[in-house]
Enzyme design. Structure first.
Site, short mmCIF file in Angstrom:
data_model
loop_
_atom_site.label_atom_id
_atom_site.label_comp_id
_atom_site.label_asym_id
_atom_site.label_seq_id
_atom_site.Cartn_x
_atom_site.Cartn_y
_atom_site.Cartn_z
N PHE A 116 -15.74 -10.63 4.63
CA PHE A 116 -14.29 -10.88 5.20
C PHE A 116 -14.42 -11.24 6.70
CE2 PHE A 116 -10.03 -9.71 3.71
CZ PHE A 116 -10.42 -9.52 2.22
N GLN A 249 -0.13 -8.42 14.30
CA GLN A 249 -1.09 -9.53 13.30
C GLN A 249 -0.33 -10.45 12.40
OE1 GLN A 249 -4.22 -8.09 10.12
NE2 GLN A 249 -5.16 -8.79 11.85
N HIS A 251 -1.39 -13.05 9.64
CA HIS A 251 -2.28 -13.28 8.79
C HIS A 251 -2.45 -14.73 8.70
CE1 HIS A 251 -4.74 -13.64 5.29
NE2 HIS A 251 -5.08 -12.16 5.25
N LEU A 261 1.36 -13.69 0.60
CA LEU A 261 -0.01 -13.56 1.14
C LEU A 261 -0.89 -13.88 0.14
CD1 LEU A 261 -1.56 -12.47 3.72
CD2 LEU A 261 -2.50 -10.66 2.15
N GLU A 264 -7.21 -13.18 2.66
CA GLU A 264 -8.62 -13.55 3.33
C GLU A 264 -9.90 -13.66 2.13
OE1 GLU A 264 -8.90 -12.09 7.23
OE2 GLU A 264 -10.88 -11.85 6.86
N ARG A 295 -8.56 -12.77 12.18
CA ARG A 295 -7.21 -13.43 12.05
C ARG A 295 -6.50 -13.84 13.18
NH1 ARG A 295 -5.68 -8.80 7.51
NH2 ARG A 295 -7.30 -9.53 6.07
N HIS A 362 1.98 -9.85 9.29
CA HIS A 362 1.16 -8.78 8.37
C HIS A 362 1.06 -7.63 8.65
CE1 HIS A 362 -1.32 -8.58 5.06
NE2 HIS A 362 -2.50 -8.11 5.78
N ARG A 403 -6.43 -6.36 14.05
CA ARG A 403 -7.22 -5.32 13.01
C ARG A 403 -8.23 -6.49 12.29
NH1 ARG A 403 -6.52 -4.69 7.48
NH2 ARG A 403 -4.29 -5.64 7.52
C1 LIG Z 1 0.35 -8.26 0.77
C2 LIG Z 1 -0.48 -7.43 1.62
C3 LIG Z 1 -2.06 -7.48 1.22
C4 LIG Z 1 -2.81 -6.60 2.01
N1 LIG Z 1 -4.16 -6.62 1.92
C5 LIG Z 1 -4.96 -5.79 2.45
C6 LIG Z 1 -6.36 -5.67 2.17
O1 LIG Z 1 -6.80 -6.33 1.25
N2 LIG Z 1 -7.19 -4.84 2.78
C7 LIG Z 1 -6.83 -3.96 3.70
O2 LIG Z 1 -7.38 -3.45 4.28
N3 LIG Z 1 -5.37 -4.04 4.07
C8 LIG Z 1 -4.52 -4.83 3.52
N4 LIG Z 1 -3.23 -4.93 3.80
C9 LIG Z 1 -2.71 -3.90 4.61
C10 LIG Z 1 -2.53 -2.38 4.04
O3 LIG Z 1 -2.35 -2.59 2.71
C11 LIG Z 1 -1.78 -1.77 4.64
O4 LIG Z 1 -1.61 -1.49 6.18
C12 LIG Z 1 -1.59 -0.28 4.20
O5 LIG Z 1 -1.68 -0.32 2.79
C13 LIG Z 1 -0.51 0.66 4.46
O6 LIG Z 1 -0.70 1.95 3.89
P1 LIG Z 1 0.26 3.24 4.32
O7 LIG Z 1 0.02 4.21 3.23
O8 LIG Z 1 0.22 3.31 5.78
O9 LIG Z 1 1.68 2.63 3.88
P2 LIG Z 1 2.39 2.18 2.54
O10 LIG Z 1 1.44 1.99 1.61
O11 LIG Z 1 3.49 1.07 3.16
O12 LIG Z 1 3.41 3.18 2.46
C14 LIG Z 1 4.53 3.62 2.83
C15 LIG Z 1 5.20 4.94 2.19
O13 LIG Z 1 6.02 5.44 2.93
C16 LIG Z 1 7.34 5.30 2.37
N5 LIG Z 1 8.42 5.41 3.45
C17 LIG Z 1 8.64 4.54 4.28
N6 LIG Z 1 9.68 5.02 5.13
C18 LIG Z 1 10.02 6.03 4.60
C19 LIG Z 1 11.23 6.88 4.75
N7 LIG Z 1 12.23 6.65 5.76
N8 LIG Z 1 11.47 8.09 4.04
C20 LIG Z 1 10.54 8.50 3.03
N9 LIG Z 1 9.24 7.34 2.58
C21 LIG Z 1 9.43 6.42 3.38
C22 LIG Z 1 7.22 4.60 1.33
O14 LIG Z 1 8.00 4.83 0.26
C23 LIG Z 1 5.82 4.43 0.86
O15 LIG Z 1 5.67 5.13 0.02
C24 LIG Z 1 -2.26 -5.55 3.21
C25 LIG Z 1 -0.78 -5.69 3.30
C26 LIG Z 1 0.07 -6.50 2.63
C27 LIG Z 1 1.33 -6.36 3.07
#
Ligand SMILES: Cc1cc2nc3c(=O)[nH]c(=O)nc-3n(C[C@H](O)[C@H](O)[C@H](O)COP(=O)(O)OP(=O)(O)OC[C@H]3O[C@@H](n4cnc5c(N)ncnc54)[C@H](O)[C@@H]3O)c2cc1C
Length: 595
Positions: A116, A249, A251, A261, A264, A295, A362, A403
């Protein structure tokens, strides 16, 4: 008023929230509030992988990983946090494996690893295989695995409950030198039940924000519709600063014109970026690791090719991701989903045709400032007892100004686990803080204002104009003038936001109402991002100022901190106060960033 009482309340059921819940649920009475059904969280969309220096397929160690993370983040990374993340990565992957996550395997049965961007052997000598993965569905597997384990540990979920406010109280506290200050303490969270339209108070000793990112500030984005930065917005409105928000970021490989997306991992598995002349242009920008540069560098290089007239297509506005030299069987085994996206959304066959791509918003590197235990800071010197944050909503800061790919799935596991553990341990020793006298008053007023508003403006129109100006003025390349244009546009959009009306005035499943509230968060965050970007007169990581194209360590080797403060002014915007925070160094001095 409906009041629920828990030791620990976690806001968000993505990877960070559920990893926290697994720890907290085994130690304390824990509830998770989530606006989405847990397994629909954006973590499930993550494709490429989660890195850890397991050294399963080639030599590697956590120190190289730490170095790559710090250099990748253009030295704005807090180095103590990066060390912890790289060290604890190994257990984070093994924890998931033991919970049942079906990682891809090597022929000998070890967890397989792939390349990566920015992850290298021996401090930049060559790309290294560090990302653990499950085809191109790694996030999906993580989310399902964590959810099953939350169920196993009897974590209580409140699904489709939107957190809309954080309840805090302030007490006078004394510093060691005898001076006094106002110490914030957490009392709970106010939440809106989508099904009924009722407000609920969740009183808690500890609150963990794990509510994800804010990519919907931009039009072209890989982020889901729901990533509206609610947690950042709620904290900010309650006087908690936001750190490093100018760093977003982009992407490199979003499907051209759509932003969806393509991981990568496509380049990790051998994909190559080409311009209209068929040239592998990354050889010019990053001679050592080429298409696997971080990136920010790849995204800028692509945008530069387009600017200089070497873009592809009728409008010469994208470049090509070429996978045609890879075996179809290899593509099917390692990249099944994303190649299907190219077929479905662009009608392109990746076996035989290169795929049109262009950078897409991203990931937000900035967020709610925390220490390495996940505790949230109310300012540089003081944390808020009982308040934690982890995942994309937080800024620890392990990503600095850019990142590295696969470091976010890692971040949510390492710091989600830490936040959940410390939140539960704190709750064991702490008492409940009394709720404020009328805990719902502000949220009720916010909702009433939107429901009763009878203006002429539509939410979707304002949101579109916000996203358009952010795409036009705050993307890969920025200048003082473009940023000022964004700031001015946002001011105008705020005026329009004061003149909205919504069509659905009902109580049940009123998404119209919630989208209006979410737009309020987006406007706040777009303003903080733009105003922070205006102040940072240098180029570093994801923030590239054409009028200040060099990194300026003397003036800007520090984190930006923006506070909501009615008495202050920042870059001509009233109500914002600017401050900075030192970067934590352990062993790596800033160097020129060449790849
Ligand atoms: C398409 C895509 C591909 C990616 N691929 C990779 C990868 O291969 N490797 C990598 O390291 N990273 C990757 N990333 C980045 C990574 O996936 C995210 O940064 C990470 O998963 C975020 O996790 P999180 O738990 O912080 O938030 P999220 O998984 O976004 O979860 C947020 C949670 O908060 C809740 N929420 C939000 N607002 C509220 C509210 N007001 N009240 C109650 N609940 C709320 C939602 O319901 C959800 O459950 C990718 C991102 C995307 C968009």
């Amino acid at each position: 008023m409906q009041v629920h009482k828990y030791d620990v309340v976690i806001v968000g059921a993505g990877g960070a929230g559920m990893r926290a819940a697994i720890e907290s649920g085994q130690r304390a009475h824990t509830a998770v509030l989530t606006k989405l059904y847990p397994t629909r969280s954006h973590t499930g969309a993550a494709q490429g992988g989660m890195c850890a220096a397991l050294a399963n397929v080639e030599e590697d160690n956590w120190e190289w990983h730490t170095f790559d993370t710090i250099k990748g983040g253009d030295y704005l990374v807090d180095q103590d946090a990066a060390e912890i993340m790289a060290k604890e990565a190994i257990d984070a992957v093994l924890d998931l494996e033991k919970m049942g996550l079906p990682f891809n395997r090597t022929p000998e049965g070890k967890i397989d690893q792939r390349r990566f961007g920015g992850h290298t052997r021996d401090h930049g000598k060559a790309p290294v295989r560090r990302a653990c993965y499950a085809a191109d569905r790694t996030g999906h597997m993580i989310l399902q695995t964590l959810y099953q384990n939350c169920v196993k540990h009897n974590v209580e979920f409140y699904n489709e409950y939107y957190a809309l406010d954080l309840l805090t109280v302030e007490e006078e506290a004394t510093r060691e030198d005898g001076s006094t200050y106002l110490q914030k303490r957490v009392a709970g969270v106010v939440s809106y039940d989508l099904a009924t339209g009722e407000l609920h108070v969740f009183q808690a000793k500890s609150v963990v924000f794990a509510s994800g990112g804010a990519g919907k500030v931009f039009k072209t984005t890989s982020n889901a519709h729901t990533l509206t930065g609610d947690g950042m917005g709620i904290a900010f409105r309650r006087g908690i600063p936001l750190e490093d928000m100018e760093f977003v970021q982009f992407h490199p490989t979003g499907l051209a014109g759509l932003g969806i997306l393509l991981s990568e991992a496509a380049r990790g598995e051998g994909g190559i970026l080409r311009n209209s002349e068929g040239e592998r242009f990354m050889e010019r920008y990053a001679p050592t690791i080429k298409d696997l540069a971080p990136r920010d560098i790849v995204a800028r290089s692509m945008a530069n090719e387009v600017r200089e007239g070497r873009g592809c297509g009728p409008d010469k506005d994208y470049v090509l991701l070429d996978l045609t030299h890879l075996e179809p069987a290899h593509i099917d085994a390692k990249l099944p989903d994303i190649t299907e996206f190219a077929r479905t959304y662009l009608g392109v066959e990746p076996y035989t045709e290169p795929v049109p791509v262009f950078p897409t918003a991203h990931y937000v590197m900035g967020g709610v400032p925390t220490n390495i235990q996940g505790e949230v800071h109310q300012d540089n010197d003081h944390t808020i007892p009982g308040l934690y944050a982890a995942g994309e909503v937080a800024c620890v800061s392990v990503h600095g100004s850019n990142r590295l790919g696969t470091n976010s799935l890692l971040d949510i596991n390492v710091f989600g686990k830490r936040a959940g553990t410390y939140a539960a341990e704190y709750a064991k020793t702490a008492d409940f803080v009394d709720l404020p006298e009328n805990p719902l008053v502000e949220t009720q007023a916010l909702l009433d204002n939107v429901r009763q508003a009878d203006g002429t403006e539509r939410i979707a129109a304002i949101r579109k104009d916000l996203q358009d100006t952010m795409d036009a003025n705050m993307q890969v390349f920025r200048t003082g003038d473009t940023i000022k244009k964004a700031v001015k546009d946002i001011e105008g959009l705020r005026e329009r936001y004061a003149n909205i009306s919504i069509q659905d005035k009902g109580k049940r499943f009123n998404l119209d109402l919630l989208e209006a509230v979410e737009l309020g968060f987006l406007l706040d965050l777009a303003e903080v991002m733009s105003v922070s970007a205006l102040g940072r007169e240098e180029s570093r990581g994801g923030h590239f100022r054409e009028d200040f194209p060099d990194r300026d360590d003397e003036r800007f080797m520090k984190h930006s901190m923006v506070y909501k403060d009615e008495t202050a002014e920042m870059q001509g915007i009233k109500g914002l106060r600017f401050d900075t925070k030192p970067v934590t160094f352990t062993r790596y001095q800033p160097m020129e960033r060449k790849y």
